[in-house]
Design a protein around this motif. Sequence first.
Motif, PDB file in Angstrom:
ATOM      1  N   SER A 117      18.472   8.780 -27.840  1.00  0.00           N
ATOM      2  CA  SER A 117      17.445   7.941 -27.212  1.00  0.00           C
ATOM      3  C   SER A 117      17.793   7.731 -25.746  1.00  0.00           C
ATOM      4  CB  SER A 117      17.318   6.591 -27.931  1.00  0.00           C
ATOM      5  OG  SER A 117      18.561   5.917 -27.985  1.00  0.00           O
ATOM      6  N   TRP A 130       5.301   6.861 -22.768  1.00  0.00           N
ATOM      7  CA  TRP A 130       5.982   8.146 -22.582  1.00  0.00           C
ATOM      8  C   TRP A 130       5.573   9.121 -23.683  1.00  0.00           C
ATOM      9  CZ3 TRP A 130      10.650   9.340 -19.427  1.00  0.00           C
ATOM     10  CH2 TRP A 130      10.819   8.423 -18.387  1.00  0.00           C
ATOM     11  N   THR A 148      10.964   3.207 -19.400  1.00  0.00           N
ATOM     12  CA  THR A 148      10.706   3.833 -20.690  1.00  0.00           C
ATOM     13  C   THR A 148       9.964   2.844 -21.582  1.00  0.00           C
ATOM     14  OG1 THR A 148      13.008   3.210 -21.192  1.00  0.00           O
ATOM     15  CG2 THR A 148      12.576   5.520 -20.707  1.00  0.00           C
ATOM     16  N   ASP A 149       8.825   3.302 -22.123  1.00  0.00           N
ATOM     17  CA  ASP A 149       8.020   2.448 -22.996  1.00  0.00           C
ATOM     18  C   ASP A 149       7.122   3.328 -23.862  1.00  0.00           C
ATOM     19  OD1 ASP A 149       5.931   3.307 -21.367  1.00  0.00           O
ATOM     20  OD2 ASP A 149       5.794   1.430 -20.245  1.00  0.00           O
ATOM     21  N   GLU A 150       6.123   2.721 -24.503  1.00  0.00           N
ATOM     22  CA  GLU A 150       5.272   3.452 -25.450  1.00  0.00           C
ATOM     23  C   GLU A 150       4.334   4.445 -24.777  1.00  0.00           C
ATOM     24  OE1 GLU A 150       3.163  -0.114 -24.011  1.00  0.00           O
ATOM     25  OE2 GLU A 150       5.150   0.235 -24.878  1.00  0.00           O
ATOM     26  N   ILE A 208      17.077   5.229 -22.189  1.00  0.00           N
ATOM     27  CA  ILE A 208      16.575   4.016 -21.562  1.00  0.00           C
ATOM     28  C   ILE A 208      16.659   4.224 -20.058  1.00  0.00           C
ATOM     29  CG2 ILE A 208      18.838   2.854 -21.631  1.00  0.00           C
ATOM     30  CD1 ILE A 208      17.254   0.203 -22.032  1.00  0.00           C
ATOM     31  N   ASP A 214       8.832   7.643 -29.667  1.00  0.00           N
ATOM     32  CA  ASP A 214       9.184   6.488 -30.497  1.00  0.00           C
ATOM     33  C   ASP A 214       9.895   5.460 -29.633  1.00  0.00           C
ATOM     34  OD1 ASP A 214       8.180   7.613 -32.828  1.00  0.00           O
ATOM     35  OD2 ASP A 214      10.075   8.628 -33.270  1.00  0.00           O
ATOM     36  N   VAL A 215       9.492   4.212 -29.755  1.00  0.00           N
ATOM     37  CA  VAL A 215      10.166   3.114 -29.064  1.00  0.00           C
ATOM     38  C   VAL A 215      11.058   2.417 -30.080  1.00  0.00           C
ATOM     39  CG1 VAL A 215       9.894   0.967 -27.790  1.00  0.00           C
ATOM     40  CG2 VAL A 215       8.264   2.826 -27.455  1.00  0.00           C
ATOM     41  N   ARG A 216      12.349   2.385 -29.802  1.00  0.00           N
ATOM     42  CA  ARG A 216      13.308   1.856 -30.769  1.00  0.00           C
ATOM     43  C   ARG A 216      13.818   0.491 -30.326  1.00  0.00           C
ATOM     44  NH1 ARG A 216      15.826   7.643 -31.163  1.00  0.00           N
ATOM     45  NH2 ARG A 216      14.570   8.482 -32.844  1.00  0.00           N
ATOM     46  N   ASP A 217      13.962  -0.379 -31.277  1.00  0.00           N
ATOM     47  CA  ASP A 217      14.489  -1.719 -31.030  1.00  0.00           C
ATOM     48  C   ASP A 217      16.008  -1.670 -31.171  1.00  0.00           C
ATOM     49  OD1 ASP A 217      14.824  -4.402 -30.623  1.00  0.00           O
ATOM     50  OD2 ASP A 217      14.170  -4.997 -32.626  1.00  0.00           O
ATOM     51  N   THR A 249       6.592  10.822 -18.288  1.00  0.00           N
ATOM     52  CA  THR A 249       5.496   9.929 -17.976  1.00  0.00           C
ATOM     53  C   THR A 249       5.068  10.217 -16.550  1.00  0.00           C
ATOM     54  OG1 THR A 249       4.744   7.613 -18.096  1.00  0.00           O
ATOM     55  CG2 THR A 249       6.860   8.009 -17.025  1.00  0.00           C
TER      56      THR A 249
END
Length: 296
Positions: free
Chosen positions: A96, A119, A115-117, A98, A162-165, A6
Amino acid sequence: MPILRTEFDLDKPVASARVYASARGVYELRLNGEKVGDQELAPGWTDYRKRIAYQSYDVTDQLAAGGNAFSAELADGWYSGRVASFGDSVYGTDTSLIAQLRVTYTDGTEETIATDETWRTAPSATISADILDGEAFDAGRAAELGAWDSPGYDDAQWAAADVRDERSDVLEPQIDPPVRVTEEITGTRMPDPVAGAFIYDLGQNMVGRTRVTMQGEPGTTVRIRVAEVLNPDGTLYTDNFRSAKATDYFTFGPDGTATWEPRFTFHGFRYVELTGLTQAPAAGKWWASWWVRTTS
């Protein structure tokens, strides 16, 4: 292996800045084209279902006024790679990252870049990386990517990350000493046991990785194998590795010259074998980094 990035702007004088980061897998962070910290194979091996260590780095001196690039490369590590005799993907299948970059300005205000959508991601030049099996790197792919970790890079063709929960309550500060390079050892060339196989002796058994300066035809691949002892005929004895391949591969890019070392694996070894080269690297042109856990 994936790379992520980013960009952000700093329009005020910075007083201090720290990065907090972790990963499912292992990661290497970069700010404006430079590696963040001196730790290797972060965040280390834990039972990821119960706790994942996170690291903190002072990055004040790596920031610049105006545009900045915050990026990372991920590999399987112990999370989704091979672990001892348990096989691969013991804890999961998808790596992943963070991360948070917390900037404090001289006027007392703060800003967080996380880190977010926003990137972006793409496949890296590291084709594969595994703790037991080794690493493969394509310098041709690296040339295609260019300075992907620097400000102003055009990542319009990259995919959205991809943003993972995922659970964040498993994150804990790292309390064990980090893995760092503590010594570098130059190898000594030995007689070739067979044509085209170049053997080097470090003079002692160690844990680490090789760094080789070499030349070859663009597109050709060099195989780098290691061993703790030799067979009577001078070839590598690797039966004690059992199913672990402990082998690295480097494919030459367009310029045909390179200095390379893997970053997402390590080996226990004394001897190194290079195949796929027409000319052996000089002993003074390659060496091995010796790793231990240290607080120094």
